[in-house]
Design a protein around this motif. Sequence first.
Motif, PDB file in Angstrom:
ATOM      1  N   GLN A   1      30.361 -29.266  -2.223  1.00  0.00           N
ATOM      2  CA  GLN A   1      29.928 -27.880  -2.087  1.00  0.00           C
ATOM      3  C   GLN A   1      28.413 -27.748  -1.951  1.00  0.00           C
ATOM      4  OE1 GLN A   1      31.549 -25.302  -5.124  1.00  0.00           O
ATOM      5  NE2 GLN A   1      33.625 -26.104  -4.905  1.00  0.00           N
ATOM      6  N   LYS A   2      27.785 -28.823  -1.533  1.00  0.00           N
ATOM      7  CA  LYS A   2      26.327 -28.832  -1.470  1.00  0.00           C
ATOM      8  C   LYS A   2      25.771 -27.777  -0.522  1.00  0.00           C
ATOM      9  CE  LYS A   2      26.300 -32.567   1.986  1.00  0.00           C
ATOM     10  NZ  LYS A   2      25.804 -33.931   2.284  1.00  0.00           N
ATOM     11  N   TYR A   3      26.492 -27.500   0.567  1.00  0.00           N
ATOM     12  CA  TYR A   3      25.977 -26.527   1.531  1.00  0.00           C
ATOM     13  C   TYR A   3      26.026 -25.112   0.968  1.00  0.00           C
ATOM     14  CZ  TYR A   3      26.343 -30.457   4.737  1.00  0.00           C
ATOM     15  OH  TYR A   3      26.198 -31.681   5.334  1.00  0.00           O
ATOM     16  N   GLU A   4      27.047 -24.816   0.190  1.00  0.00           N
ATOM     17  CA  GLU A   4      27.129 -23.495  -0.437  1.00  0.00           C
ATOM     18  C   GLU A   4      26.002 -23.292  -1.435  1.00  0.00           C
ATOM     19  OE1 GLU A   4      30.050 -21.126  -3.582  1.00  0.00           O
ATOM     20  OE2 GLU A   4      30.821 -22.879  -2.495  1.00  0.00           O
ATOM     21  N   ILE A   5      25.736 -24.304  -2.258  1.00  0.00           N
ATOM     22  CA  ILE A   5      24.690 -24.206  -3.272  1.00  0.00           C
ATOM     23  C   ILE A   5      23.304 -24.283  -2.652  1.00  0.00           C
ATOM     24  CG2 ILE A   5      23.813 -25.222  -5.416  1.00  0.00           C
ATOM     25  CD1 ILE A   5      26.533 -23.871  -5.643  1.00  0.00           C
ATOM     26  N   ARG A   6      23.205 -24.953  -1.509  1.00  0.00           N
ATOM     27  CA  ARG A   6      21.900 -25.118  -0.858  1.00  0.00           C
ATOM     28  C   ARG A   6      21.310 -23.775  -0.440  1.00  0.00           C
ATOM     29  NH1 ARG A   6      21.849 -29.650   3.580  1.00  0.00           N
ATOM     30  NH2 ARG A   6      22.019 -30.951   1.695  1.00  0.00           N
ATOM     31  N   THR A   7      22.156 -22.747  -0.259  1.00  0.00           N
ATOM     32  CA  THR A   7      21.631 -21.435   0.114  1.00  0.00           C
ATOM     33  C   THR A   7      20.739 -20.854  -0.973  1.00  0.00           C
ATOM     34  OG1 THR A   7      23.580 -20.294  -0.783  1.00  0.00           O
ATOM     35  CG2 THR A   7      23.649 -20.948   1.534  1.00  0.00           C
ATOM     36  N   PHE A   8      20.829 -21.378  -2.188  1.00  0.00           N
ATOM     37  CA  PHE A   8      19.976 -20.951  -3.284  1.00  0.00           C
ATOM     38  C   PHE A   8      18.755 -21.862  -3.432  1.00  0.00           C
ATOM     39  CE2 PHE A   8      24.273 -19.534  -4.465  1.00  0.00           C
ATOM     40  CZ  PHE A   8      24.036 -18.180  -4.634  1.00  0.00           C
TER      41      PHE A   8
END
Length: 276
Positions: free
Chosen positions: A79-86
Motif C-alpha cells: 500500500q505504499k502508493y496510497e500512503i505516499r500521497t501523505f
Amino acid sequence: MEEGHSLYRQSSPSQGQSTTIAIRDHQMSIVEYQGQRVVTLAMIDEVHKRPKGTAKRNFNKNKTTMIDEEDYFLVPHSQKYEIRTFGIEVPSRGLILLTESGYLMLVKSLNDDLAWKVYRQLVKSYFRHAAAPAELSRLELLEMALASEREKIQAIAERDHAISDLEAAKPAVEFFDSYAKADGLMTFRQVAKLLDANEREFRRFLVDQRIMHLLNGEWTPYQPRIKAGYFKVKIGINERNNHTFKQALFTPKGIEWIAGLWRRRMEDPFSARGRA
C-alpha cells in the motif's frame, strides 16, 4: 523520502482543505487511514520533541497490550502508493500507524508537562476534528445507500433477536433486580450509567486495573476485590431451562471506590498507568 521524515503532506488536497495542523510550535501533517486520523511513530517523536526512535521503542514494549486494527494499523508495503500521497514512505517491513486509542496508550510513558500539553491539543484538534464535507461520486452514494439499507435490515433482525433474548432472560433480570433493590447492589451496566461512562471503555478500565476479568465466559471480579467488600457474586437458577447463572454486583462500598478511581482516571489519563 525517508520513513518518518518530517515532510508529511498530501499530494492533491481538496480545495480549501488544510493538510497540516499547528500543535504547539510544530506544524504536523494530517494523515488519514481507513477513514480515521492516525499518526506515525516518527510524528510522535517530533511533536513531543523526543529523540528519534523513542516512540518506536515504547510501541515495541507495549505492543502486546494493543489491539491490531483498533489501536494501530500495520500498513503493508503493497500500500505504499496510497500512503505516499501523505509524503510518507512505507518500508518493506511495513509501517505502523497509531489511532487515537493507540496514541493514548503510548503517550502514557511520556509523563511530563510537555506531554500533557501536546496530548490535550492532539486529541482535541487533531483526532477529534470536525470532518470537512467530501464530494462523493454517484457510485459512492449508491454504495452508501445500499449499506444503509443493509444496516436497517440487520438492525431489525438484531432487535427481534434481542427481544427474544430479553424474554428468555426475564427471570434472571428479575432475580438480580430484587437483590439490587434489597441490598443496594448495582450491575456493571448500572454503574457505567451512574458514572456516565462508555461501557466498552469502562470494561477495559476494569480489566487494565485488574479489577475484573473474563472467566469461563463470565465477567468476574478478582478474589481480593471480593474479599475487600467491593463485589458480591450472586447465583441463581433460570426457571425456564434450570441452568445455573451468576453475576457480579457492585456493593455500595464498591460503587464509591470505583467512582473515585474513575474520577481520577478522567481527570488524569496518565493515572491509569498504575494499578488500583
